[in-house]
Design an enzyme around this catalytic site. Structure first.
Site, PDB file in Angstrom:
ATOM      1  N   ARG A 201     -48.117  13.011  48.614  1.00 49.50           N
ATOM      2  CA  ARG A 201     -46.789  12.722  48.089  1.00 49.50           C
ATOM      3  C   ARG A 201     -46.740  11.253  47.667  1.00 49.50           C
ATOM      4  O   ARG A 201     -45.945  10.464  48.193  1.00 49.50           O
ATOM      5  CB  ARG A 201     -45.712  13.006  49.132  1.00 49.50           C
ATOM      6  CG  ARG A 201     -45.477  14.503  49.387  1.00 49.50           C
ATOM      7  CD  ARG A 201     -44.171  14.688  50.124  1.00 49.50           C
ATOM      8  NE  ARG A 201     -43.847  16.090  50.293  1.00 49.50           N
ATOM      9  CZ  ARG A 201     -43.939  16.760  51.437  1.00 49.50           C
ATOM     10  NH1 ARG A 201     -44.372  16.141  52.530  1.00 49.50           N
ATOM     11  NH2 ARG A 201     -43.606  18.031  51.516  1.00 49.50           N
ATOM     12  N   ASN A 259     -57.150  14.794  57.347  1.00 49.34           N
ATOM     13  CA  ASN A 259     -55.848  15.418  57.574  1.00 49.34           C
ATOM     14  C   ASN A 259     -55.756  15.925  59.011  1.00 49.34           C
ATOM     15  O   ASN A 259     -56.298  16.980  59.359  1.00 49.34           O
ATOM     16  CB  ASN A 259     -55.626  16.567  56.590  1.00 49.34           C
ATOM     17  CG  ASN A 259     -54.247  17.207  56.759  1.00 49.34           C
ATOM     18  OD1 ASN A 259     -53.367  16.643  57.399  1.00 49.34           O
ATOM     19  ND2 ASN A 259     -54.064  18.374  56.180  1.00 49.34           N
ATOM     20  N   ASP A 286     -41.029  10.136  58.075  1.00 43.37           N
ATOM     21  CA  ASP A 286     -41.625  11.055  57.114  1.00 43.37           C
ATOM     22  C   ASP A 286     -41.847  10.337  55.790  1.00 43.37           C
ATOM     23  O   ASP A 286     -41.216   9.313  55.496  1.00 43.37           O
ATOM     24  CB  ASP A 286     -40.711  12.260  56.892  1.00 43.37           C
ATOM     25  CG  ASP A 286     -41.043  13.406  57.836  1.00 43.37           C
ATOM     26  OD1 ASP A 286     -42.162  13.445  58.362  1.00 43.37           O
ATOM     27  OD2 ASP A 286     -40.173  14.259  58.046  1.00 43.37           O
ATOM     28  N   ASP A 288     -41.435  11.986  52.738  1.00 48.30           N
ATOM     29  CA  ASP A 288     -40.563  12.556  51.707  1.00 48.30           C
ATOM     30  C   ASP A 288     -39.090  12.344  52.042  1.00 48.30           C
ATOM     31  O   ASP A 288     -38.272  13.266  51.964  1.00 48.30           O
ATOM     32  CB  ASP A 288     -40.862  14.038  51.519  1.00 48.30           C
ATOM     33  CG  ASP A 288     -40.725  14.839  52.812  1.00 48.30           C
ATOM     34  OD1 ASP A 288     -40.761  14.229  53.903  1.00 48.30           O
ATOM     35  OD2 ASP A 288     -40.583  16.074  52.729  1.00 48.30           O
ATOM     36  N   ASP A 398     -42.313  15.981  67.927  1.00 43.87           N
ATOM     37  CA  ASP A 398     -41.154  15.122  68.171  1.00 43.87           C
ATOM     38  C   ASP A 398     -40.372  15.571  69.400  1.00 43.87           C
ATOM     39  O   ASP A 398     -39.985  14.759  70.239  1.00 43.87           O
ATOM     40  CB  ASP A 398     -40.253  15.068  66.936  1.00 43.87           C
ATOM     41  CG  ASP A 398     -39.998  16.431  66.306  1.00 43.87           C
ATOM     42  OD1 ASP A 398     -40.260  17.472  66.944  1.00 43.87           O
ATOM     43  OD2 ASP A 398     -39.523  16.472  65.146  1.00 43.87           O
ATOM     44  N   HIS A 422     -33.372  13.932  53.463  1.00 44.65           N
ATOM     45  CA  HIS A 422     -34.601  14.701  53.649  1.00 44.65           C
ATOM     46  C   HIS A 422     -34.359  16.119  53.153  1.00 44.65           C
ATOM     47  O   HIS A 422     -33.212  16.586  53.102  1.00 44.65           O
ATOM     48  CB  HIS A 422     -34.965  14.711  55.139  1.00 44.65           C
ATOM     49  CG  HIS A 422     -36.320  15.273  55.453  1.00 44.65           C
ATOM     50  ND1 HIS A 422     -36.529  16.617  55.676  1.00 44.65           N
ATOM     51  CD2 HIS A 422     -37.533  14.669  55.617  1.00 44.65           C
ATOM     52  CE1 HIS A 422     -37.818  16.820  55.943  1.00 44.65           C
ATOM     53  NE2 HIS A 422     -38.444  15.657  55.912  1.00 44.65           N
TER      54      HIS A 422
END
Length: 659
Positions: A201, A259, A286, A288, A398, A422
């Site tokens: 991204r 990754n 994050d 994005d 989380d 988001h």
């Protein structure tokens, strides 16, 4: 001679700014109501049985935004700063910090009335204090007014805010801020590093970095932005990267690694921040998202002044409908061990239509179990004590982290006024794709570590029920991945680091072997629906109206698995089912059906397969029985391995690929 009693020495204090009044970084009329609003109009008449909504407010205009901190109030008009980003969430500061009183300071140009209001947990509004400001002789300096406001009445909820009513010549709020006198040992602001994990991204990362570098207040406490790049499309190659890097003025570091999922990326950010030994906090972010930088500063200030080390998270607005407050706070239902919103009846709030001031649900303090890692500030002292994230790849990292922190006395607070935009999870269903594996396994890992109920409460039973529903719906790829997840769970915690960088490939291969995983983007990719046997009286499948009806449909679907497949269903789907209607009881009625994806990008052709159903059901029964029997021993096994799983040395082996 009588002794003289010395007067008690008043502890030394310093003044700290808790939050500034700010205006949008970008010229976006949609989000302006999150910063300022006009005078509320009379609410409409509500029909009996309908939910009462907050009154709309007079429109404000972007032309009134003069700078990041100044706003023009038109002649004889009212502007309210009782908004999401500019009202003061008094109950949160009272509950979690050392602050007992705040001071509102406003600098005004021109003549105006300044009125201070407060609310309580029920959403009742009270006028607190007001003052009249007359235009001074210095047209540039402005006039300063202040209000001392106690926090003693905000036990369960409530906000402070202020309105400005301009006189005939109009007025300008040049600046405003909420301050407090705090102990002298809290004088120095803590600093932070921001850890961003990204996978292909690059444009989103560049936009986010640009926002971080656009606010001097954030830069004043920012040590470093660590971008952990786990993809093959790199932010460093994206348009605008050089400018964003320049704005951060030497504070940016990009790390390329394999990754390892979100947990691998965020753990790398935590580890690098620990090694740098210069930050007080690490902010998990994050890639994005779009942020309000002032919210990051507020989160750090809140953590600075908390009574004990505290994880401070931000709320979430929708990226697509930007005034829509999507997540106010998250909890874990302990009996089911499943996540969800704290406010069960709340589906979010359109703050451009229902103002903060008139929406009762927004005035109650929301206490949470965890905060999503779209934006979460973690003290480095907590990371040193409890370790990095579990190696979960994605999902539940989380939630588990906050549960682990709570065991050491560290609370998590989701702070209003600190937020990101988001993509909301309502626009996707990742329980039906490759992520089904991680949903299942990681939920069980977290429950084995933290559930206080024998054998996890309802979790094993509920998992079997969900497995049965997927099988009845012919979602065989999902059912296979869930079994794969439980088999790995039963193999013990050693697999978690060993498979972190490799399991995704196995998952994709298993999923690809099932037709329900194949998504066609072309609307004409499938034959037209045809049925050998039409429904009775031409009626479609009706949803069950009660529990008995639900059980009846489950029984009918189970019996159907004993019957042979109708031949026509192999060449033509029996129905086309919209994603919103694709419930298990609906899909169980068909031998085959074309089902659209939740994001609307394509569709899959589901085929009923009795032999595959029986095989998967047999395995499902066996594995769930095995898991239920093994729960006590398995729980102890995972708990005894936690230090190794989250330890920095073990993670560094994974970062280096030593597996």
């Amino acid at each position: 001679m009588s002794a003289t009693t010395a007067a008690p020495v008043k502890p030394a204090t310093v003044t700290r700014t808790l939050q500034r009044v700010v205006l949008p970084l970008e010229a976006d009329q949609d989000i302006l109501p999150l910063y300022v609003e006009g005078e509320q109009q009379q609410p409409p008449v509500v029909a009996h049985g309908e939910k009462e909504r907050g009154a709309a407010a007079e429109a404000q205009d972007l032309s009134q935004v003069l700078s990041r901190t100044s706003y023009a109030v038109r002649a004889q008009q009212r502007t309210s700063f009782g908004t999401y980003f500019n009202a003061f969430p008094a109950s949160y500061w009272r509950r979690w910090t050392v602050v007992t009183e705040v001071t509102l300071r406003v600098t005004l140009l021109g003549s105006a009335d300044v009125i201070v209001y407060r609310s309580n947990a029920k959403g009742n509004v009270y006028r607190v204090e007001s003052t009249r400001v007359e235009a001074g002789t210095d047209a540039t300096a402005g006039t300063d007014v202040s209000f001392r406001l106690p926090l003693s009445t905000f036990a369960d909820g409530g906000w402070y805010w202020f309105d400005v009513i301009a006189a005939d010549g109009g007025a300008t709020v040049k600046a405003a801020r909420w301050e407090a006198e705090v102990p002298e040992d809290r004088a120095t602001p803590g600093t932070l590093s921001i850890a961003v994990t990204t996978l292909n991204r690059p444009d989103d990362v560049v936009a986010l970095l640009g926002q971080h570098g656009a606010d001097p207040e954030l830069l004043s406490i920012l040590d470093e932005v660590i971008v952990v790049d786990q993809g093959n499309q790199h932010p460093t190659d994206a348009e605008g990267f050089a400018e964003a890097e320049k704005g951060l003025d030497g504070r940016l570091r990009v790390i390329i690694q394999a990754n390892l999922g979100g947990s691998g990326g965020f753990s790398r950010g935590m580890s690098e921040t620990l090694d740098a030994e210069k930050s007080t906090y690490v902010l998990i972010s994050d890639d994005d998202v779009r942020t309000e930088p002032e919210g990051i500063v507020r989160a750090a200030t809140f953590a600075d002044l908390s009574r004990r080390p505290t994880i401070v998270g931000g709320q979430m607005f929708s990226m697509f409908d930007r005034p829509y407050l999507h997540s106010m706070g998250e909890r874990i239902q302990p009996w089911r061990f499943w996540w969800g919103p704290v406010l069960q009846d709340s589906e979010g709030h359109h703050l451009d239509k229902e103002s903060l001031r008139s929406t009762r649900e927004l005035h109650r303090r929301v206490d949470v179990d965890y905060n999503g890692w779209w934006m979460t500030l973690i003290p480095l002292s907590v990371v040193r004590e409890i370790g990095l994230s579990l190696p979960l790849f994605i999902k539940w990292d989380d939630a588990e982290y906050s549960l682990r922190a709570r065991q050491t006395g560290v609370p998590t607070v989701t702070l209003p006024g600190a937020a990101v935009w988001h993509v909301p999870w309502t626009d996707k269903d990742d329980t039906l794709d490759w992520q089904a594996y991680y949903h299942e396994r990681n939920r069980f890992v977290a429950a084995l570590l933290h559930s206080q109920y024998p054998r996890g409460g309802r979790i094993v039973r509920e998992s079997f029920i969900h497995q049965t529903r997927h099988l009845l719906a012919s979602q065989y790829s999902v059912a296979e991945l869930r079994l794969m997840a439980l088999e790995d769970l039963l193999s013990g915690p050693e697999h978690m680091h060993d498979q972190l960088g490799t399991r995704l490939g196995d998952i994709r291969a298993v999923r690809a072997a099932h037709p329900d995983s194949t998504v066609e983007k072309d609307p004409g990719a499938f034959p037209a629906p045809r049925r050998e046997k039409m429904p009775k009286k031409g009626e479609g499948v009706r949803p069950p109206s009660n529990r008995v009806g639900l059980l009846t449909m489950a029984a009918v679907g189970a019996v159907k698995q004993l019957r042979p497949i109708r031949q026509l269903s192999k060449s033509h789907p029996e129905a086309e089912v919209h994603a919103a209607d694709a419930k298990w009881w609906m899909l169980a009625q068909f031998d085959s059906a074309v089902v659209s994806t939740s994001d609307g990008s394509g569709a899959s052709w589901y085929h009923r397969d009795p032999e595959r159903f029986r095989s998967l059901m047999t395995r499902s029964v066996k594995i769930h029985e095995q898991l239920l029997r093994a729960w006590p021993e398995l729980s102890e096994q995972y708990k005894s391995s936690i230090d190794s799983l989250v330890g920095q040395d073990e993670w560094k082996k994974t970062f280096r690929g030593e597996r």
